[in-house]
Design a protein around this motif. Sequence first.
Motif, PDB file in Angstrom:
ATOM      1  N   CYS A  12     -13.650  41.731  57.670  1.00 41.31           N
ATOM      2  CA  CYS A  12     -15.063  41.431  57.421  1.00 41.31           C
ATOM      3  C   CYS A  12     -15.949  41.828  58.600  1.00 41.31           C
ATOM      4  CB  CYS A  12     -15.245  39.941  57.148  1.00 41.31           C
ATOM      5  SG  CYS A  12     -14.542  39.337  55.614  1.00 41.31           S
ATOM      6  N   HIS A  13     -16.628  42.951  58.481  1.00 43.96           N
ATOM      7  CA  HIS A  13     -17.716  43.250  59.405  1.00 43.96           C
ATOM      8  C   HIS A  13     -18.884  42.371  58.954  1.00 43.96           C
ATOM      9  CE1 HIS A  13     -16.113  46.823  61.513  1.00 43.96           C
ATOM     10  NE2 HIS A  13     -15.453  47.024  60.390  1.00 43.96           N
ATOM     11  N   PHE A  14     -19.291  41.425  59.785  1.00 37.13           N
ATOM     12  CA  PHE A  14     -20.263  40.438  59.313  1.00 37.13           C
ATOM     13  C   PHE A  14     -21.600  41.073  58.950  1.00 37.13           C
ATOM     14  CE2 PHE A  14     -23.719  37.429  59.762  1.00 37.13           C
ATOM     15  CZ  PHE A  14     -23.286  36.413  58.914  1.00 37.13           C
ATOM     16  N   LYS A  15     -21.963  40.917  57.678  1.00 36.29           N
ATOM     17  CA  LYS A  15     -23.288  41.271  57.181  1.00 36.29           C
ATOM     18  C   LYS A  15     -23.634  40.236  56.121  1.00 36.29           C
ATOM     19  CE  LYS A  15     -23.094  46.302  57.889  1.00 36.29           C
ATOM     20  NZ  LYS A  15     -23.167  47.633  57.231  1.00 36.29           N
ATOM     21  N   GLU A  16     -24.736  39.579  56.314  1.00 39.83           N
ATOM     22  CA  GLU A  16     -25.092  38.467  55.430  1.00 39.83           C
ATOM     23  C   GLU A  16     -25.146  38.883  53.971  1.00 39.83           C
ATOM     24  OE1 GLU A  16     -28.430  34.876  55.286  1.00 39.83           O
ATOM     25  OE2 GLU A  16     -28.292  36.215  57.025  1.00 39.83           O
ATOM     26  N   GLU A  17     -25.626  40.107  53.729  1.00 43.34           N
ATOM     27  CA  GLU A  17     -25.764  40.559  52.342  1.00 43.34           C
ATOM     28  C   GLU A  17     -24.425  40.804  51.658  1.00 43.34           C
ATOM     29  OE1 GLU A  17     -26.390  44.287  54.970  1.00 43.34           O
ATOM     30  OE2 GLU A  17     -26.856  42.134  55.021  1.00 43.34           O
ATOM     31  N   ARG A  18     -23.331  40.900  52.430  1.00 40.39           N
ATOM     32  CA  ARG A  18     -22.009  41.127  51.842  1.00 40.39           C
ATOM     33  C   ARG A  18     -21.255  39.827  51.547  1.00 40.39           C
ATOM     34  NH1 ARG A  18     -20.215  46.252  51.711  1.00 40.39           N
ATOM     35  NH2 ARG A  18     -18.022  45.602  51.634  1.00 40.39           N
ATOM     36  N   LEU A  19     -21.798  38.710  51.948  1.00 37.72           N
ATOM     37  CA  LEU A  19     -21.128  37.434  51.688  1.00 37.72           C
ATOM     38  C   LEU A  19     -21.009  37.147  50.198  1.00 37.72           C
ATOM     39  CD1 LEU A  19     -22.681  35.186  54.492  1.00 37.72           C
ATOM     40  CD2 LEU A  19     -20.369  36.138  54.399  1.00 37.72           C
ATOM     41  N   GLN A  20     -21.887  37.754  49.395  1.00 42.88           N
ATOM     42  CA  GLN A  20     -21.819  37.567  47.943  1.00 42.88           C
ATOM     43  C   GLN A  20     -20.490  38.060  47.372  1.00 42.88           C
ATOM     44  OE1 GLN A  20     -24.260  40.359  45.579  1.00 42.88           O
ATOM     45  NE2 GLN A  20     -24.786  41.419  47.498  1.00 42.88           N
ATOM     46  N   TYR A  21     -19.927  39.107  47.983  1.00 46.63           N
ATOM     47  CA  TYR A  21     -18.637  39.632  47.510  1.00 46.63           C
ATOM     48  C   TYR A  21     -17.500  38.694  47.903  1.00 46.63           C
ATOM     49  CZ  TYR A  21     -21.612  43.776  47.359  1.00 46.63           C
ATOM     50  OH  TYR A  21     -22.644  44.649  47.133  1.00 46.63           O
ATOM     51  N   LEU A  22     -17.553  38.177  49.123  1.00 43.93           N
ATOM     52  CA  LEU A  22     -16.531  37.229  49.567  1.00 43.93           C
ATOM     53  C   LEU A  22     -16.565  35.969  48.710  1.00 43.93           C
ATOM     54  CD1 LEU A  22     -14.319  36.646  51.636  1.00 43.93           C
ATOM     55  CD2 LEU A  22     -16.077  35.670  53.137  1.00 43.93           C
ATOM     56  N   GLU A  23     -17.751  35.567  48.300  1.00 44.58           N
ATOM     57  CA  GLU A  23     -17.889  34.409  47.415  1.00 44.58           C
ATOM     58  C   GLU A  23     -17.137  34.625  46.100  1.00 44.58           C
ATOM     59  OE1 GLU A  23     -18.779  30.988  45.561  1.00 44.58           O
ATOM     60  OE2 GLU A  23     -19.441  31.366  47.623  1.00 44.58           O
ATOM     61  N   LYS A  24     -17.325  35.771  45.491  1.00 44.41           N
ATOM     62  CA  LYS A  24     -16.656  36.073  44.211  1.00 44.41           C
ATOM     63  C   LYS A  24     -15.151  36.219  44.394  1.00 44.41           C
ATOM     64  CE  LYS A  24     -20.653  38.378  42.121  1.00 44.41           C
ATOM     65  NZ  LYS A  24     -21.219  39.665  41.628  1.00 44.41           N
ATOM     66  N   MET A  25     -14.746  36.864  45.480  1.00 43.21           N
ATOM     67  CA  MET A  25     -13.318  37.047  45.750  1.00 43.21           C
ATOM     68  C   MET A  25     -12.618  35.713  45.953  1.00 43.21           C
ATOM     69  SD  MET A  25     -13.716  40.160  48.499  1.00 43.21           S
ATOM     70  CE  MET A  25     -12.031  40.064  49.097  1.00 43.21           C
ATOM     71  N   SER A  26     -13.235  34.852  46.760  1.00 47.62           N
ATOM     72  CA  SER A  26     -12.579  33.615  47.177  1.00 47.62           C
ATOM     73  C   SER A  26     -12.404  32.621  46.038  1.00 47.62           C
ATOM     74  CB  SER A  26     -13.351  32.969  48.333  1.00 47.62           C
ATOM     75  OG  SER A  26     -14.688  32.677  47.957  1.00 47.62           O
ATOM     76  N   ILE A  27     -13.168  32.752  44.978  1.00 45.32           N
ATOM     77  CA  ILE A  27     -12.993  31.884  43.807  1.00 45.32           C
ATOM     78  C   ILE A  27     -11.589  32.042  43.229  1.00 45.32           C
ATOM     79  CG2 ILE A  27     -13.735  31.544  41.406  1.00 45.32           C
ATOM     80  CD1 ILE A  27     -16.591  32.194  42.348  1.00 45.32           C
ATOM     81  N   GLN A  28     -11.014  33.233  43.388  1.00 48.43           N
ATOM     82  CA  GLN A  28      -9.698  33.542  42.811  1.00 48.43           C
ATOM     83  C   GLN A  28      -8.524  33.188  43.725  1.00 48.43           C
ATOM     84  OE1 GLN A  28      -9.311  34.709  39.709  1.00 48.43           O
ATOM     85  NE2 GLN A  28     -11.498  34.960  39.311  1.00 48.43           N
ATOM     86  N   PHE A  29      -8.762  33.017  45.003  1.00 51.61           N
ATOM     87  CA  PHE A  29      -7.668  32.951  45.982  1.00 51.61           C
ATOM     88  C   PHE A  29      -6.639  31.856  45.693  1.00 51.61           C
ATOM     89  CE2 PHE A  29     -10.340  35.020  49.591  1.00 51.61           C
ATOM     90  CZ  PHE A  29     -10.073  36.273  49.052  1.00 51.61           C
ATOM     91  N   ALA A  30      -7.092  30.662  45.372  1.00 50.63           N
ATOM     92  CA  ALA A  30      -6.156  29.541  45.183  1.00 50.63           C
ATOM     93  C   ALA A  30      -5.187  29.794  44.034  1.00 50.63           C
ATOM     94  CB  ALA A  30      -6.930  28.245  44.945  1.00 50.63           C
ATOM     95  N   GLY A  31      -5.579  30.621  43.075  1.00 46.37           N
ATOM     96  CA  GLY A  31      -4.722  30.895  41.922  1.00 46.37           C
ATOM     97  C   GLY A  31      -3.771  32.055  42.099  1.00 46.37           C
ATOM     98  N   LEU A  32      -3.756  32.679  43.294  1.00 44.26           N
ATOM     99  CA  LEU A  32      -2.926  33.864  43.513  1.00 44.26           C
ATOM    100  C   LEU A  32      -1.490  33.543  43.914  1.00 44.26           C
ATOM    101  CD1 LEU A  32      -5.432  36.225  45.393  1.00 44.26           C
ATOM    102  CD2 LEU A  32      -4.969  36.061  42.935  1.00 44.26           C
ATOM    103  N   ALA A  33      -1.227  32.303  44.304  1.00 43.85           N
ATOM    104  CA  ALA A  33       0.116  31.897  44.719  1.00 43.85           C
ATOM    105  C   ALA A  33       0.192  30.374  44.712  1.00 43.85           C
ATOM    106  CB  ALA A  33       0.433  32.435  46.115  1.00 43.85           C
ATOM    107  N   SER A  34       1.399  29.846  44.832  1.00 42.94           N
ATOM    108  CA  SER A  34       1.567  28.394  44.907  1.00 42.94           C
ATOM    109  C   SER A  34       0.881  27.833  46.151  1.00 42.94           C
ATOM    110  CB  SER A  34       3.052  28.033  44.925  1.00 42.94           C
ATOM    111  OG  SER A  34       3.690  28.486  43.750  1.00 42.94           O
TER     112      SER A  34
END
Length: 303
Positions: A12-34
């Motif tokens: 993550c090269h920090f750019k405030e406008e790109r946090l929207q993508y991390l938000e969408k990605m992170s919604i899925q993370f908990a379901g990717l593994a036990s």
Amino acid sequence: MLPSKLAISICCHFKEERLQYLEKMSIQFAGLASEVLVIVVSNTNQPGDLSQFDAVLRNKGFEYRFFTPDTLGHPLLLTWAHFPVFKELLADESFSHFMYLEDDTLITPINLGYWMEARESLKPYGLIPSFLRVENKAHDSAWYSSDCPHPFFVYGLPRVKVSNRLGFINFPELYQGMYLLDRELMLEHLHGQSYNPNFGRWGIQEKAAQGVTFLNVPKGFTTRNVIPYDLSSYQIDGRCFIHHLPNNYAQPVDGQKIIKTMPVQKLLRPWPTKVFLKPKNLRKILKEFIKLESIAASRTNKH
């Protein structure tokens, strides 16, 4: 089936406008593994910036940490900063899988389930299941690929058949902007040539995402990564699609360079394409075909 314990490193090269993508990605993370551990590898250690990362990641059912390298040298080398992170986590034998991601690519449990299943099917061939980055356009339900901007002649590329309906095909040097490796493959990666920035064929920034793409490639193939497709319809299996969230190649904004894209449903063709029929490509493919026939004949003779 999903991984038992997955480590995810996100560049993550920090750019405030790109946090929207991390938000969408992170919604899925908990379901990717036990169990999931996310490490955000960033170019900032400013409290204000880290608090914005924290606001995006908190209360989503997974553990997370931040890592900022002390000496980077050049901003483009941030993609390589995840290596010491994974090397340290590899010492913990509870981690079964390791995923490196850019900060704008959506991975779902369907993607992980496909990879786990295909990994077992492809082991006898020395090949690894791959993903295909896709994008969409406004008012268009089709998926588009910019990494593969022209169609491929199915019978002109290396491929394997794993069942009556499913095959895997080897696209030339497919870039996917990420990698997923199990423990066995990660050990091969970190202890092999692919750990060296001078190894591989891509630019220095992209090489960090190659994993073992170019390491120990089976004879007759250009890389170890293969894509699943239906043997009768010649359609790519949608379980391998990973969404490049900005959609900036399929739908460039004003002033942005236009990149050629191809509808994914038209990527594979059972007849020769213009690219295939170019003399230099025909010569190359003929050499590969002769090689493959020779390998197949030697295997038949052994039996």
